[in-house]
Design a protein around this motif. Structure first.
Motif, PDB file in Angstrom:
ATOM      1  N   GLU A  52      40.009 -25.321 -17.165  1.00  0.00           N
ATOM      2  CA  GLU A  52      38.922 -24.514 -16.613  1.00  0.00           C
ATOM      3  C   GLU A  52      39.174 -23.011 -16.795  1.00  0.00           C
ATOM      4  OE1 GLU A  52      41.633 -26.155 -13.510  1.00  0.00           O
ATOM      5  OE2 GLU A  52      40.351 -27.148 -14.954  1.00  0.00           O
ATOM      6  N   ARG A  53      40.451 -22.605 -16.825  1.00  0.00           N
ATOM      7  CA  ARG A  53      40.776 -21.184 -17.060  1.00  0.00           C
ATOM      8  C   ARG A  53      40.522 -20.822 -18.526  1.00  0.00           C
ATOM      9  NH1 ARG A  53      44.414 -18.814 -13.205  1.00  0.00           N
ATOM     10  NH2 ARG A  53      43.700 -16.901 -14.155  1.00  0.00           N
ATOM     11  N   ILE A  54      40.824 -21.766 -19.444  1.00  0.00           N
ATOM     12  CA  ILE A  54      40.536 -21.545 -20.870  1.00  0.00           C
ATOM     13  C   ILE A  54      39.041 -21.294 -21.049  1.00  0.00           C
ATOM     14  CG2 ILE A  54      40.402 -22.682 -23.135  1.00  0.00           C
ATOM     15  CD1 ILE A  54      43.064 -24.082 -22.443  1.00  0.00           C
ATOM     16  N   LYS A  55      38.234 -22.152 -20.437  1.00  0.00           N
ATOM     17  CA  LYS A  55      36.773 -22.053 -20.573  1.00  0.00           C
ATOM     18  C   LYS A  55      36.227 -20.797 -19.901  1.00  0.00           C
ATOM     19  CE  LYS A  55      36.311 -27.046 -20.755  1.00  0.00           C
ATOM     20  NZ  LYS A  55      35.804 -28.228 -20.028  1.00  0.00           N
ATOM     21  N   ALA A  56      36.753 -20.451 -18.740  1.00  0.00           N
ATOM     22  CA  ALA A  56      36.260 -19.262 -18.021  1.00  0.00           C
ATOM     23  C   ALA A  56      36.565 -17.986 -18.814  1.00  0.00           C
ATOM     24  CB  ALA A  56      36.877 -19.195 -16.626  1.00  0.00           C
ATOM     25  N   PHE A  57      37.791 -17.895 -19.338  1.00  0.00           N
ATOM     26  CA  PHE A  57      38.143 -16.723 -20.144  1.00  0.00           C
ATOM     27  C   PHE A  57      37.225 -16.656 -21.362  1.00  0.00           C
ATOM     28  CE2 PHE A  57      40.218 -14.277 -23.370  1.00  0.00           C
ATOM     29  CZ  PHE A  57      40.847 -13.248 -22.693  1.00  0.00           C
ATOM     30  N   ALA A  58      37.077 -17.783 -22.041  1.00  0.00           N
ATOM     31  CA  ALA A  58      36.252 -17.824 -23.255  1.00  0.00           C
ATOM     32  C   ALA A  58      34.802 -17.476 -22.953  1.00  0.00           C
ATOM     33  CB  ALA A  58      36.352 -19.197 -23.909  1.00  0.00           C
ATOM     34  N   ALA A  59      34.274 -17.991 -21.871  1.00  0.00           N
ATOM     35  CA  ALA A  59      32.875 -17.722 -21.531  1.00  0.00           C
ATOM     36  C   ALA A  59      32.633 -16.221 -21.384  1.00  0.00           C
ATOM     37  CB  ALA A  59      32.499 -18.450 -20.243  1.00  0.00           C
ATOM     38  N   GLU A  60      33.611 -15.511 -20.848  1.00  0.00           N
ATOM     39  CA  GLU A  60      33.440 -14.075 -20.641  1.00  0.00           C
ATOM     40  C   GLU A  60      33.805 -13.242 -21.865  1.00  0.00           C
ATOM     41  OE1 GLU A  60      34.440 -10.613 -17.370  1.00  0.00           O
ATOM     42  OE2 GLU A  60      35.175 -12.651 -17.028  1.00  0.00           O
ATOM     43  N   PHE A  61      34.847 -13.639 -22.602  1.00  0.00           N
ATOM     44  CA  PHE A  61      35.395 -12.750 -23.632  1.00  0.00           C
ATOM     45  C   PHE A  61      35.387 -13.292 -25.068  1.00  0.00           C
ATOM     46  CE2 PHE A  61      37.629 -11.660 -19.656  1.00  0.00           C
ATOM     47  CZ  PHE A  61      37.168 -10.363 -19.507  1.00  0.00           C
ATOM     48  N   ASP A  62      35.342 -14.597 -25.260  1.00  0.00           N
ATOM     49  CA  ASP A  62      35.455 -15.163 -26.611  1.00  0.00           C
ATOM     50  C   ASP A  62      34.676 -16.480 -26.675  1.00  0.00           C
ATOM     51  OD1 ASP A  62      36.215 -15.841 -29.190  1.00  0.00           O
ATOM     52  OD2 ASP A  62      38.365 -15.816 -28.797  1.00  0.00           O
ATOM     53  N   PRO A  63      33.350 -16.408 -26.512  1.00  0.00           N
ATOM     54  CA  PRO A  63      32.543 -17.626 -26.366  1.00  0.00           C
ATOM     55  C   PRO A  63      32.298 -18.379 -27.673  1.00  0.00           C
ATOM     56  CG  PRO A  63      31.131 -15.699 -26.267  1.00  0.00           C
ATOM     57  CD  PRO A  63      32.557 -15.196 -26.364  1.00  0.00           C
ATOM     58  N   GLN A  64      33.330 -19.075 -28.110  1.00  0.00           N
ATOM     59  CA  GLN A  64      33.217 -19.909 -29.297  1.00  0.00           C
ATOM     60  C   GLN A  64      33.425 -21.364 -28.883  1.00  0.00           C
ATOM     61  OE1 GLN A  64      34.834 -18.124 -33.028  1.00  0.00           O
ATOM     62  NE2 GLN A  64      36.044 -16.896 -31.578  1.00  0.00           N
ATOM     63  N   PRO A  65      32.828 -22.311 -29.613  1.00  0.00           N
ATOM     64  CA  PRO A  65      32.834 -23.714 -29.188  1.00  0.00           C
ATOM     65  C   PRO A  65      34.234 -24.309 -28.970  1.00  0.00           C
ATOM     66  CG  PRO A  65      31.485 -23.424 -31.166  1.00  0.00           C
ATOM     67  CD  PRO A  65      32.094 -22.110 -30.842  1.00  0.00           C
ATOM     68  N   PHE A  66      35.202 -23.910 -29.780  1.00  0.00           N
ATOM     69  CA  PHE A  66      36.544 -24.485 -29.654  1.00  0.00           C
ATOM     70  C   PHE A  66      37.288 -23.970 -28.434  1.00  0.00           C
ATOM     71  CE2 PHE A  66      36.096 -21.679 -33.359  1.00  0.00           C
ATOM     72  CZ  PHE A  66      36.740 -20.522 -32.908  1.00  0.00           C
ATOM     73  N   HIS A  67      36.730 -22.964 -27.735  1.00  0.00           N
ATOM     74  CA  HIS A  67      37.310 -22.465 -26.493  1.00  0.00           C
ATOM     75  C   HIS A  67      36.509 -22.916 -25.270  1.00  0.00           C
ATOM     76  CE1 HIS A  67      39.748 -19.990 -29.024  1.00  0.00           C
ATOM     77  NE2 HIS A  67      38.868 -19.027 -29.203  1.00  0.00           N
ATOM     78  N   ARG A 101      36.372 -30.766 -30.922  1.00  0.00           N
ATOM     79  CA  ARG A 101      36.949 -31.838 -31.756  1.00  0.00           C
ATOM     80  C   ARG A 101      36.547 -31.714 -33.222  1.00  0.00           C
ATOM     81  NH1 ARG A 101      36.594 -34.959 -27.011  1.00  0.00           N
ATOM     82  NH2 ARG A 101      34.468 -35.637 -27.399  1.00  0.00           N
ATOM     83  N   ASP A 102      35.383 -31.139 -33.478  1.00  0.00           N
ATOM     84  CA  ASP A 102      34.869 -31.020 -34.849  1.00  0.00           C
ATOM     85  C   ASP A 102      35.195 -29.673 -35.491  1.00  0.00           C
ATOM     86  OD1 ASP A 102      33.751 -33.580 -34.698  1.00  0.00           O
ATOM     87  OD2 ASP A 102      31.897 -32.802 -33.806  1.00  0.00           O
ATOM     88  N   THR A 103      36.178 -28.965 -34.941  1.00  0.00           N
ATOM     89  CA  THR A 103      36.547 -27.652 -35.483  1.00  0.00           C
ATOM     90  C   THR A 103      37.951 -27.703 -36.074  1.00  0.00           C
ATOM     91  OG1 THR A 103      37.580 -26.801 -33.459  1.00  0.00           O
ATOM     92  CG2 THR A 103      35.172 -26.544 -33.657  1.00  0.00           C
ATOM     93  N   LEU A 104      38.368 -26.606 -36.625  1.00  0.00           N
ATOM     94  CA  LEU A 104      39.716 -26.445 -37.165  1.00  0.00           C
ATOM     95  C   LEU A 104      40.787 -26.848 -36.146  1.00  0.00           C
ATOM     96  CD1 LEU A 104      41.694 -24.988 -39.272  1.00  0.00           C
ATOM     97  CD2 LEU A 104      41.361 -22.972 -37.852  1.00  0.00           C
ATOM     98  N   PHE A 105      40.523 -26.603 -34.855  1.00  0.00           N
ATOM     99  CA  PHE A 105      41.520 -26.854 -33.804  1.00  0.00           C
ATOM    100  C   PHE A 105      41.603 -28.314 -33.382  1.00  0.00           C
ATOM    101  CE2 PHE A 105      40.439 -22.344 -33.317  1.00  0.00           C
ATOM    102  CZ  PHE A 105      41.709 -21.805 -33.458  1.00  0.00           C
ATOM    103  N   ARG A 106      40.583 -29.104 -33.689  1.00  0.00           N
ATOM    104  CA  ARG A 106      40.569 -30.533 -33.343  1.00  0.00           C
ATOM    105  C   ARG A 106      40.773 -30.779 -31.851  1.00  0.00           C
ATOM    106  NH1 ARG A 106      37.998 -31.460 -37.443  1.00  0.00           N
ATOM    107  NH2 ARG A 106      39.003 -31.797 -39.421  1.00  0.00           N
ATOM    108  N   GLY A 107      40.256 -29.866 -31.038  1.00  0.00           N
ATOM    109  CA  GLY A 107      40.352 -29.994 -29.591  1.00  0.00           C
ATOM    110  C   GLY A 107      40.302 -28.626 -28.944  1.00  0.00           C
ATOM    111  N   LEU A 108      40.119 -28.635 -27.639  1.00  0.00           N
ATOM    112  CA  LEU A 108      40.017 -27.383 -26.885  1.00  0.00           C
ATOM    113  C   LEU A 108      41.281 -26.551 -27.069  1.00  0.00           C
ATOM    114  CD1 LEU A 108      37.985 -26.030 -24.903  1.00  0.00           C
ATOM    115  CD2 LEU A 108      39.426 -26.923 -23.059  1.00  0.00           C
TER     116      LEU A 108
END
Length: 157
Positions: free
Chosen positions: A25-40, A47-54
């Motif tokens: 939830e901290r990964i998602k909260a940070f991403a939502a505010e500062f780096d809103p990309q699907p893999f975050h 799962r469908d990105t370079l990272f193959r997961g969150l």
């Protein structure tokens, strides 16, 4: 641990930290505010990105590293004041549940010629996960204060 003035520091010294667990939830909260990309933001989309997961944003990893630095063993006089980076890389992603810790190594110490009350310390800080795999490496230059003249004189006597 005591504050370390520039005179206390030498190349080769190493400092550690405690540990910090990364919650999804901290990964998602940070991403939502500062780096809103699907893999975050979303496990299914990730799962469908370079990272193959969150995966945590690299900037989130940098912020977590800063927290570990401030709470860690390395206590430079004047605080952890950066004067720039020479290297910043993320060799592997930070995942939900990872337990991070850092190790900082002093690479170089030099007194300022123009400001003799301070100097520059080059430090490489590596952030590791629970498997001791590096997830972030940076080499930075920190401004560190010299021991005050009165304290230096008292220690000399």
């Amino acid at each position: 641990m005591n504050i370390q003035y520039i005179e206390d520091l030498a190349a080769g010294q190493r400092y550690g930290s405690g540990r910090l667990t990364v919650a999804p939830e901290r990964i998602k909260a940070f991403a939502a505010e500062f780096d809103p990309q699907p893999f975050h933001l979303d496990e299914a989309a990730a799962r469908d990105t370079l990272f193959r997961g969150l995966a945590a944003s690299g900037w989130h990893t940098a912020a977590l590293t800063m927290r570990l630095l401030v709470d860690g063993e390395f206590r430079p006089a004047g605080g952890i004041v950066g004067a720039g980076f020479e290297e910043l890389r993320w060799p592997r992603p930070v995942r939900p549940g990872d337990e991070l810790h850092i190790e900082s190594e002093i690479l170089e110490v030099r007194i300022s010629k123009s400001r003799p009350d301070q100097g520059v310390v080059k430090v490489r800080t590596t952030t590791f996960n629970q498997a001791d795999e590096p997830v972030q490496v940076f080499t930075g230059n920190l401004i560190v204060q010299c021991r005050p003249a009165a304290a230096a004189q008292a220690e000399a006597s």
